[in-house]
Design a protein around this motif. Structure first.
Motif, PDB file in Angstrom:
ATOM      1  N   PRO A 287      10.064  -6.962   0.801  1.00 32.39           N
ATOM      2  CA  PRO A 287       9.616  -5.866   1.673  1.00 32.39           C
ATOM      3  C   PRO A 287      10.733  -4.857   1.933  1.00 32.39           C
ATOM      4  O   PRO A 287      11.892  -5.235   2.131  1.00 32.39           O
ATOM      5  CB  PRO A 287       9.228  -6.577   2.972  1.00 32.39           C
ATOM      6  CG  PRO A 287       9.085  -8.014   2.617  1.00 32.39           C
ATOM      7  CD  PRO A 287      10.025  -8.262   1.481  1.00 32.39           C
TER       8      PRO A 287
ATOM      9  N   LYS B 141       3.019  -8.404   0.756  1.00 34.56           N
ATOM     10  CA  LYS B 141       4.392  -8.855   0.567  1.00 34.56           C
ATOM     11  C   LYS B 141       4.787  -9.906   1.611  1.00 34.56           C
ATOM     12  O   LYS B 141       5.474 -10.889   1.305  1.00 34.56           O
ATOM     13  CB  LYS B 141       5.355  -7.665   0.625  1.00 34.56           C
ATOM     14  CG  LYS B 141       5.311  -6.772  -0.599  1.00 34.56           C
ATOM     15  CD  LYS B 141       6.426  -5.733  -0.535  1.00 34.56           C
ATOM     16  CE  LYS B 141       6.525  -4.933  -1.827  1.00 34.56           C
ATOM     17  NZ  LYS B 141       7.672  -3.993  -1.811  1.00 34.56           N
TER      18      LYS B 141
ATOM     19  N   GLN C  27       2.706   1.477   4.637  1.00 33.03           N
ATOM     20  CA  GLN C  27       1.556   1.047   3.826  1.00 33.03           C
ATOM     21  C   GLN C  27       1.154  -0.364   4.241  1.00 33.03           C
ATOM     22  O   GLN C  27       1.592  -1.346   3.642  1.00 33.03           O
ATOM     23  CB  GLN C  27       1.912   1.089   2.347  1.00 33.03           C
ATOM     24  CG  GLN C  27       2.425   2.446   1.869  1.00 33.03           C
ATOM     25  CD  GLN C  27       2.803   2.436   0.396  1.00 33.03           C
ATOM     26  OE1 GLN C  27       1.998   2.091  -0.464  1.00 33.03           O
ATOM     27  NE2 GLN C  27       4.040   2.817   0.124  1.00 33.03           N
TER      28      GLN C  27
ATOM     29  N   ARG D 100      -0.117  -3.014   1.568  1.00 33.70           N
ATOM     30  CA  ARG D 100       0.965  -3.439   0.683  1.00 33.70           C
ATOM     31  C   ARG D 100       1.948  -4.344   1.442  1.00 33.70           C
ATOM     32  O   ARG D 100       2.398  -5.373   0.922  1.00 33.70           O
ATOM     33  CB  ARG D 100       1.694  -2.204   0.150  1.00 33.70           C
ATOM     34  CG  ARG D 100       2.922  -2.495  -0.722  1.00 33.70           C
ATOM     35  CD  ARG D 100       3.564  -1.170  -1.156  1.00 33.70           C
ATOM     36  NE  ARG D 100       4.819  -1.385  -1.839  1.00 33.70           N
ATOM     37  CZ  ARG D 100       4.940  -1.609  -3.143  1.00 33.70           C
ATOM     38  NH1 ARG D 100       3.854  -1.675  -3.904  1.00 33.70           N
ATOM     39  NH2 ARG D 100       6.125  -1.780  -3.696  1.00 33.70           N
ATOM     40  N   LEU D 101       2.274  -3.969   2.671  1.00 27.89           N
ATOM     41  CA  LEU D 101       3.205  -4.752   3.465  1.00 27.89           C
ATOM     42  C   LEU D 101       2.644  -6.147   3.742  1.00 27.89           C
ATOM     43  O   LEU D 101       3.361  -7.150   3.631  1.00 27.89           O
ATOM     44  CB  LEU D 101       3.510  -4.037   4.776  1.00 27.89           C
ATOM     45  CG  LEU D 101       4.447  -4.764   5.742  1.00 27.89           C
ATOM     46  CD1 LEU D 101       5.805  -5.006   5.111  1.00 27.89           C
ATOM     47  CD2 LEU D 101       4.589  -3.983   7.045  1.00 27.89           C
TER      48      LEU D 101
ATOM     49  N   ASP E  73       7.628   0.184   2.995  1.00 29.63           N
ATOM     50  CA  ASP E  73       6.369  -0.555   3.031  1.00 29.63           C
ATOM     51  C   ASP E  73       5.729  -0.518   4.411  1.00 29.63           C
ATOM     52  O   ASP E  73       4.515  -0.761   4.547  1.00 29.63           O
ATOM     53  CB  ASP E  73       6.590  -2.016   2.623  1.00 29.63           C
ATOM     54  CG  ASP E  73       6.985  -2.168   1.165  1.00 29.63           C
ATOM     55  OD1 ASP E  73       6.541  -1.347   0.336  1.00 29.63           O
ATOM     56  OD2 ASP E  73       7.745  -3.110   0.854  1.00 29.63           O
ATOM     57  N   CYS E  74       6.517  -0.222   5.444  1.00 27.42           N
ATOM     58  CA  CYS E  74       5.968  -0.161   6.797  1.00 27.42           C
ATOM     59  C   CYS E  74       4.929   0.955   6.933  1.00 27.42           C
ATOM     60  O   CYS E  74       4.105   0.927   7.853  1.00 27.42           O
ATOM     61  CB  CYS E  74       7.085   0.047   7.818  1.00 27.42           C
ATOM     62  SG  CYS E  74       8.259  -1.326   7.906  1.00 27.42           S
TER      63      CYS E  74
END
Length: 416
Positions: free
Chosen positions: A152, A166, A159, A162-163, A156-157
């Motif tokens: 991460p 992960k 999204q 997606r986060l 990614d925060c």
């Protein structure tokens, strides 16, 4: 201050980087403090003349002066710890701490899962503990090296889907570490992934996230102070393995961010040599009285240890760091008078980058090394400059900016 400055500790950490950065930011306007290594395990103490004190971890040590902080791509970012630090800074009178913060999207994200796994592994080492700070920084880097596509990042925060993907993969991978370390650590309480995603999304909405061009813009706008973490003798490649950090602690990352721009490389040292936790400290003297204000035994790092000034170790730090343009010497108010000028094993060789087996062998030699001293040192700035071959630019006789005095004018720093 009319030029950029890189502040790096030439020891095992705890030399006073925070108070030096605070002093630099008090002299003339500084565009920003850029953190260029480490993460939430940093502990940079700043004391203001009015008595306010804060131990800076991720925020830059210029925050009391209203200087913005930028967490570069080389940092390990823990948003939950940042929120706690921001709350403490607000209690101390900083109006809007998060309003002074920007973060590179490419920085790795430290999570409660990294923290739990890192602590479990350290506990499992028993008497062979490395001296972890217990903040999950090493675990974050190790996971990213082993799973580069799943590690991460701060970006990614922004999204959440997606986060979440992960974080679920990360938790499944690291849960094994919690249980194999023993039943007690296997029951460490960690938040569910959904709670982490919500907190990290709120963080991304509150703090501006940037790309690599951001630092270039800062450098064009005015002087920047690059604030390092830990110390060169703990460097991931050149420190005394395995008692090291998972971070490049030399000037290298800052020079990379500078992209060819010039800066003064300022190395920070105490008038005696401290370290936290296990590992070599050739000049250790348990009878040395130093009246530590802000250091003690840490739950994870272990005891705070002190020794006489170790010119051999600091010369080694200068060699692996590529030299320095000037030094800042702190704790000059402590009544010490002994300097180690040589070891019975000679000077320390600079090994090849990446040769951790070679560094481990060097560590074993150091653990049996004997120091040779000169006594009666009273002019510490002069003695240190002579022993290390670098001028002492700043002297510090106490914790505040008013306790510091410029000692030498350093002109035309080496262009890097």
């Amino acid at each position: 201050m009319r030029e950029h400055v890189i502040v790096t500790d030439l020891g095992y950490g705890d030399a006073g980087k925070g108070t030096v950065v605070d002093w630099l930011c008090a002299q003339e306007p500084v565009q920003a403090v850029v953190r260029f290594n480490g993460g939430g395990q940093a502990a940079h103490n700043v004391v203001l003349p009015d008595g306010r004190h804060h131990t800076f971890a991720q925020f830059g040590a210029g925050t009391f002066r209203g200087v913005p902080t930028h967490l570069s791509r080389f940092t390990i970012v823990d948003p939950l710890a940042l929120a706690s630090e921001a709350a403490n800074l607000a209690r101390l009178g900083v109006p809007d701490p998060f309003g002074l913060l920007t973060v590179d999207r490419d920085a790795l994200l430290a999570t409660p899962y990294h923290v739990a796994a890192g602590r479990a592994r350290e506990l499992a080492r028993g008497e062979k503990r490395h001296g972890s700070c217990g903040m999950g920084v090493g675990e974050t880097v190790a996971y990213a090296l082993g799973h580069p596509a799943l590690a991460p990042t701060v970006g990614d925060c922004e999204q959440p889907v997606r986060l979440a993907h992960k974080l679920h993969a990360l938790r499944r991978e690291l849960e094994a570490a919690w249980w194999t370390a023993g039943p007690v650590t296997g029951q460490m309480t960690v938040p569910p992934v959904e709670d982490c995603v919500a907190a990290y999304r709120a963080f991304a909405e509150r703090v501006p996230l940037t790309d690599s061009a951001f630092v270039d813009a800062l450098l064009r706008e005015g002087p920047v102070v690059f604030e390092g973490a830990q110390g060169v003798l703990l460097d991931e490649w050149h420190g005394f393995h395995p008692y090291t950090t998972w971070s490049t602690t030399t000037f290298a990352n800052a020079l990379d961010l500078l992209g060819g721009a010039s800066a003064m490389r300022l190395g920070v040292l105490r008038s005696y040599t401290p370290r936290h936790g296990p590992g070599p400290l050739v000049t250790e003297d348990r009878t040395l009285e130093t009246a530590e204000r802000h250091n003690g035994t840490g739950l994870w790092q272990g005891p705070f240890r002190v020794g006489h000034f170790d010119a051999v170790a600091h010369r080694y730090a200068l060699a692996v760091a590529g030299g320095a343009d000037a030094l800042a010497l702190t704790h000059l108010d402590v009544p010490v008078s002994r300097m180690c000028v040589s070891y019975d094993i000679g000077e320390l060789p600079v090994g090849a980058t990446g040769d951790l087996d070679g560094q481990a062998r060097l560590t074993e030699r150091l653990l049996g090394a004997r120091p040779r001293y000169v006594d009666g040192v009273d002019d510490w700035p002069g003695a240190v400059a002579d022993a290390l071959g670098v001028p002492v630019f700043l002297g510090s006789w106490g914790p505040t900016s008013t306790d510091k005095r410029r000692l030498n004018s350093v002109i035309a720093p080496e262009r890097v």
